[in-house]
Design a protein around this motif. Structure first.
Motif, PDB file in Angstrom:
ATOM      1  N   TYR A   1      41.324  47.040  50.471  1.00 52.46           N
ATOM      2  CA  TYR A   1      42.247  47.270  49.354  1.00 52.46           C
ATOM      3  C   TYR A   1      41.477  47.479  48.055  1.00 52.46           C
ATOM      4  CZ  TYR A   1      45.841  46.411  45.835  1.00 52.46           C
ATOM      5  OH  TYR A   1      46.683  46.524  44.740  1.00 52.46           O
ATOM      6  N   HIS A   2      40.496  46.635  47.808  1.00 57.84           N
ATOM      7  CA  HIS A   2      39.802  46.697  46.515  1.00 57.84           C
ATOM      8  C   HIS A   2      38.856  47.893  46.408  1.00 57.84           C
ATOM      9  CE1 HIS A   2      41.431  42.618  46.194  1.00 57.84           C
ATOM     10  NE2 HIS A   2      41.310  42.792  44.897  1.00 57.84           N
TER      11      HIS A   2
ATOM     12  N   ASP B   1      49.088  35.789  49.652  1.00 60.10           N
ATOM     13  CA  ASP B   1      48.138  34.719  49.352  1.00 60.10           C
ATOM     14  C   ASP B   1      46.895  34.798  50.228  1.00 60.10           C
ATOM     15  OD1 ASP B   1      49.411  33.493  47.267  1.00 60.10           O
ATOM     16  OD2 ASP B   1      50.336  31.917  48.468  1.00 60.10           O
ATOM     17  N   TYR B   2      47.046  35.324  51.446  1.00 59.44           N
ATOM     18  CA  TYR B   2      45.962  35.212  52.408  1.00 59.44           C
ATOM     19  C   TYR B   2      45.361  36.514  52.901  1.00 59.44           C
ATOM     20  CZ  TYR B   2      47.411  30.355  52.541  1.00 59.44           C
ATOM     21  OH  TYR B   2      47.722  29.081  52.173  1.00 59.44           O
ATOM     22  N   CYS B   3      46.177  37.454  53.281  1.00 58.32           N
ATOM     23  CA  CYS B   3      45.588  38.529  54.076  1.00 58.32           C
ATOM     24  C   CYS B   3      46.195  39.911  53.879  1.00 58.32           C
ATOM     25  CB  CYS B   3      45.660  38.169  55.556  1.00 58.32           C
ATOM     26  SG  CYS B   3      47.333  37.792  56.144  1.00 58.32           S
ATOM     27  N   ALA B   4      47.196  40.074  53.023  1.00 56.34           N
ATOM     28  CA  ALA B   4      47.774  41.414  52.855  1.00 56.34           C
ATOM     29  C   ALA B   4      46.731  42.387  52.317  1.00 56.34           C
ATOM     30  CB  ALA B   4      48.989  41.367  51.935  1.00 56.34           C
ATOM     31  N   GLY B   5      45.917  41.908  51.359  1.00 49.73           N
ATOM     32  CA  GLY B   5      44.873  42.760  50.788  1.00 49.73           C
ATOM     33  C   GLY B   5      44.791  42.684  49.280  1.00 49.73           C
ATOM     34  N   PRO B   6      45.900  42.881  48.553  1.00 47.65           N
ATOM     35  CA  PRO B   6      45.867  42.749  47.095  1.00 47.65           C
ATOM     36  C   PRO B   6      45.450  41.343  46.669  1.00 47.65           C
ATOM     37  CG  PRO B   6      47.822  43.938  47.767  1.00 47.65           C
ATOM     38  CD  PRO B   6      47.185  43.421  49.026  1.00 47.65           C
TER      39      PRO B   6
ATOM     40  N   SER C   1      40.929  31.734  48.131  1.00 45.86           N
ATOM     41  CA  SER C   1      40.606  32.041  46.732  1.00 45.86           C
ATOM     42  C   SER C   1      39.164  32.499  46.583  1.00 45.86           C
ATOM     43  CB  SER C   1      40.865  30.816  45.849  1.00 45.86           C
ATOM     44  OG  SER C   1      42.251  30.536  45.784  1.00 45.86           O
ATOM     45  N   ILE C   2      38.289  31.975  47.438  1.00 44.63           N
ATOM     46  CA  ILE C   2      36.893  32.420  47.395  1.00 44.63           C
ATOM     47  C   ILE C   2      36.798  33.876  47.823  1.00 44.63           C
ATOM     48  CG2 ILE C   2      34.608  32.058  48.419  1.00 44.63           C
ATOM     49  CD1 ILE C   2      35.377  29.067  48.612  1.00 44.63           C
ATOM     50  N   LEU C   3      37.518  34.231  48.883  1.00 46.86           N
ATOM     51  CA  LEU C   3      37.534  35.634  49.315  1.00 46.86           C
ATOM     52  C   LEU C   3      38.073  36.530  48.210  1.00 46.86           C
ATOM     53  CD1 LEU C   3      38.946  35.357  52.968  1.00 46.86           C
ATOM     54  CD2 LEU C   3      36.557  35.353  52.232  1.00 46.86           C
ATOM     55  N   MET C   4      39.178  36.099  47.580  1.00 48.61           N
ATOM     56  CA  MET C   4      39.826  36.916  46.552  1.00 48.61           C
ATOM     57  C   MET C   4      38.956  37.109  45.324  1.00 48.61           C
ATOM     58  SD  MET C   4      42.863  37.912  47.573  1.00 48.61           S
ATOM     59  CE  MET C   4      44.078  37.523  48.850  1.00 48.61           C
ATOM     60  N   ALA C   5      38.156  36.108  44.987  1.00 43.04           N
ATOM     61  CA  ALA C   5      37.313  36.206  43.791  1.00 43.04           C
ATOM     62  C   ALA C   5      36.004  36.926  44.072  1.00 43.04           C
ATOM     63  CB  ALA C   5      37.034  34.805  43.237  1.00 43.04           C
TER      64      ALA C   5
ATOM     65  N   ASP D   1      60.924  50.666  40.375  1.00 41.79           N
ATOM     66  CA  ASP D   1      60.567  51.468  39.199  1.00 41.79           C
ATOM     67  C   ASP D   1      61.005  50.801  37.895  1.00 41.79           C
ATOM     68  OD1 ASP D   1      59.356  53.361  40.747  1.00 41.79           O
ATOM     69  OD2 ASP D   1      60.986  54.830  40.633  1.00 41.79           O
ATOM     70  N   ASP D   2      62.022  49.971  37.967  1.00 43.12           N
ATOM     71  CA  ASP D   2      62.515  49.302  36.767  1.00 43.12           C
ATOM     72  C   ASP D   2      61.843  47.959  36.520  1.00 43.12           C
ATOM     73  OD1 ASP D   2      64.374  51.310  36.071  1.00 43.12           O
ATOM     74  OD2 ASP D   2      65.800  50.550  37.550  1.00 43.12           O
ATOM     75  N   ILE D   3      60.977  47.533  37.438  1.00 38.24           N
ATOM     76  CA  ILE D   3      60.217  46.297  37.236  1.00 38.24           C
ATOM     77  C   ILE D   3      59.013  46.612  36.361  1.00 38.24           C
ATOM     78  CG2 ILE D   3      58.856  44.491  38.330  1.00 38.24           C
ATOM     79  CD1 ILE D   3      61.845  44.233  38.855  1.00 38.24           C
ATOM     80  N   ARG D   4      58.958  45.976  35.214  1.00 42.13           N
ATOM     81  CA  ARG D   4      57.873  46.242  34.272  1.00 42.13           C
ATOM     82  C   ARG D   4      56.855  45.105  34.205  1.00 42.13           C
ATOM     83  NH1 ARG D   4      58.043  50.097  30.841  1.00 42.13           N
ATOM     84  NH2 ARG D   4      56.958  48.898  29.217  1.00 42.13           N
ATOM     85  N   HIS D   5      57.285  43.907  34.521  1.00 43.96           N
ATOM     86  CA  HIS D   5      56.405  42.758  34.302  1.00 43.96           C
ATOM     87  C   HIS D   5      56.398  41.844  35.525  1.00 43.96           C
ATOM     88  CE1 HIS D   5      56.576  44.199  30.235  1.00 43.96           C
ATOM     89  NE2 HIS D   5      57.841  43.866  30.092  1.00 43.96           N
ATOM     90  N   ALA D   6      55.322  41.909  36.296  1.00 44.09           N
ATOM     91  CA  ALA D   6      55.139  41.018  37.448  1.00 44.09           C
ATOM     92  C   ALA D   6      53.682  41.094  37.867  1.00 44.09           C
ATOM     93  CB  ALA D   6      56.041  41.413  38.604  1.00 44.09           C
ATOM     94  N   GLY D   7      53.126  39.956  38.287  1.00 49.52           N
ATOM     95  CA  GLY D   7      51.748  39.957  38.753  1.00 49.52           C
ATOM     96  C   GLY D   7      51.607  40.705  40.068  1.00 49.52           C
ATOM     97  N   ALA D   8      52.476  40.393  41.029  1.00 50.67           N
ATOM     98  CA  ALA D   8      52.501  41.079  42.317  1.00 50.67           C
ATOM     99  C   ALA D   8      53.953  41.226  42.746  1.00 50.67           C
ATOM    100  CB  ALA D   8      51.716  40.304  43.372  1.00 50.67           C
TER     101      ALA D   8
END
Length: 432
Positions: A100-101, A363-368, A143-147, A343-350
């Motif tokens: 993903y990254h 949280d674990y494995c989707a990719g983002p 969290s280690i994987l994500m960072a 399309d109308d969602i403007r503010h969200a982390g994920a």
């Protein structure tokens, strides 16, 4: 009352939602003073202070700072010690996160103007980054994987992980995750002293360019105080989930999705928005039925009672409007056709699309990345990503003609600001 019930039609709704959302990680003067003293001593005394604080706070008996270091071969040994199913899950999650990254990777670019002037941007990875991971009973290998993996994709040559080991007890899955993520070395220190060591450097711990990762109030306060000496990712607040539902998702699913954040800690926030009163009642019944089955029911129950809510809205349009106002860390669109809302969602982390996409997969494995803005900061912040581990330098290469043309403009503007040397420096290069 297991969870708060709100209705946007109520006259006091605005006041109640503001109170519910209010989260102030208040500056604690006592903590500030303690952290300031720790950082000052780390800065001036280096390893000696680091050993003293770690022995005191983590109940260690270390003689010299080099004993804190765990190098790559030991990380690989930890990976071999954990159960195979855990190792396989780490590798599969890492593969998805890295893939993903890779899509976020930025390249340098430039273009040439008609007069031969070249303009562009050079993208360069940071030299060294520090990751903080909580230790002790807490274990967050995800969290280690994500960072670490976005740093690897960005091309950062050295990634240092700091994590406390109270009483000298190591957590193999944390070390294994570091091995999978390609962490250069692990330093078994924590708290404000770890942040100070990363920010200022010691004889043993190299100074880093950026510090990422969550921690307790001492860690967060230390990150605030060292910002400027180094970059930081964010000051994270409690975990949040907001679910927008059309009333057709299995209420047990939604209840458990709310629990997935409520079980983090007592200050976490779990909110459901729906236009269907009967459905909200059914979800509340599911909460009552399923909450006692959780191993962390005590924590989740406090979270739901103090900061959780089931909110009735008049329609889905109002649900989206309210979601944008809340600007949550995690947003589930648990509806039949989430594409009509996104399309109308403007503010969200994920944003988690559809009934089958639980937040826990992210949280674990989707990719983002699961390191996300909290406490409404999704209005102006983004998830942690490859772009956080690079810096950009502007490229300007003027041709003789370009320098002459730009010099005329610069001269006028510089003299309007009464900066004569600026003007004359540009004027020297104007063709006569």
């Amino acid at each position: 009352m297991l969870i708060n019930r709100l209705n946007t039609a109520d006259s006091n709704f605005t006041q109640r939602i503001r109170e519910l959302l209010r989260w102030e990680d208040a500056v604690n003067n006592d903590v500030n003073n303690v952290v300031s003293d720790i950082l000052a001593r780390i800065r001036t005394e280096g390893d000696d202070a680091l050993v003293e604080f770690t022995n005191r706070f983590d109940h260690r008996n270390v003689k010299k700072a080099s004993e804190f270091i765990i190098e790559s071969p030991q990380l690989k040994e930890a990976l071999e010690r954990i159960p195979k199913e855990q190792a396989d899950a780490l590798w599969l999650a890492a593969e998805r996160i890295e893939l993903y990254h890779l899509h976020q990777k930025q390249e340098s670019w430039q273009y040439t103007e008609d007069n031969g002037t070249v303009l562009g941007q050079k993208v360069t990875p940071l030299d060294r980054v520090g990751l903080y991971a909580p230790g002790g009973k807490a274990a967050y290998p995800s969290s280690i994987l994500m960072a670490a993996l976005p740093a690897k994709v960005a091309g950062v040559p050295e990634v240092v992980l700091v994590t406390p080991t109270p009483n000298g007890d190591y957590n193999d899955i944390v070390l294994a995750a570091a091995a999978v993520a390609g962490v250069s070395r692990v330093v078994t220190i924590g708290g404000a002293q770890a942040i100070g060591a990363l920010a200022y450097g010691t004889a043993t711990i190299p100074k880093v360019d950026k510090i990422v990762g969550p921690g307790n109030i001492y860690v967060s306060t230390a990150k605030r105080q060292v910002f400027g000496a180094v970059d930081i990712d964010m000051i994270a607040g409690p975990s949040e989930i907001l679910i927008v539902c059309d009333g057709l998702t299995d209420p047990d699913w939604v209840a458990m999705d709310l629990f997935s954040q409520a079980e983090h800690d007592e200050n976490a926030q779990a909110i459901l928005i729906c236009p269907d009163t009967d459905y909200l009642n059914r979800v509340e019944a599911s909460i009552e039925k399923l909450l006692p089955t959780l191993s962390r029911a005590d924590i989740a129950s406090v979270s739901l009672k103090n900061r959780g809510a089931l909110i009735e809205v008049k329609d889905m349009a109002e649900a989206v409007q309210l979601a944008n106002y809340i600007a949550p860390e995690h947003l589930e669109l648990s509806v039949e056709n989430p594409e009509t809302l996104v399309d109308d969602i403007r503010h969200a982390g994920a944003i988690f699309m559809g009934r089958h996409t639980s937040e826990s997969l992210g949280d674990y494995c989707a990719g983002p990345n699961h390191v996300l803005p909290t406490s409404g900061t999704a209005r102006f912040s983004s998830p942690l990503g490859v772009y956080d581990y690079v810096k950009r330098s502007s490229i300007i290469h003027c041709s003789e003609q370009g320098a002459s043309e730009l010099g005329k403009i610069a001269s006028i503007l510089a003299r309007s600001e009464r900066l004569e040397a600026h003007a004359r420096s540009a004027e020297y290069r104007i063709k006569k």
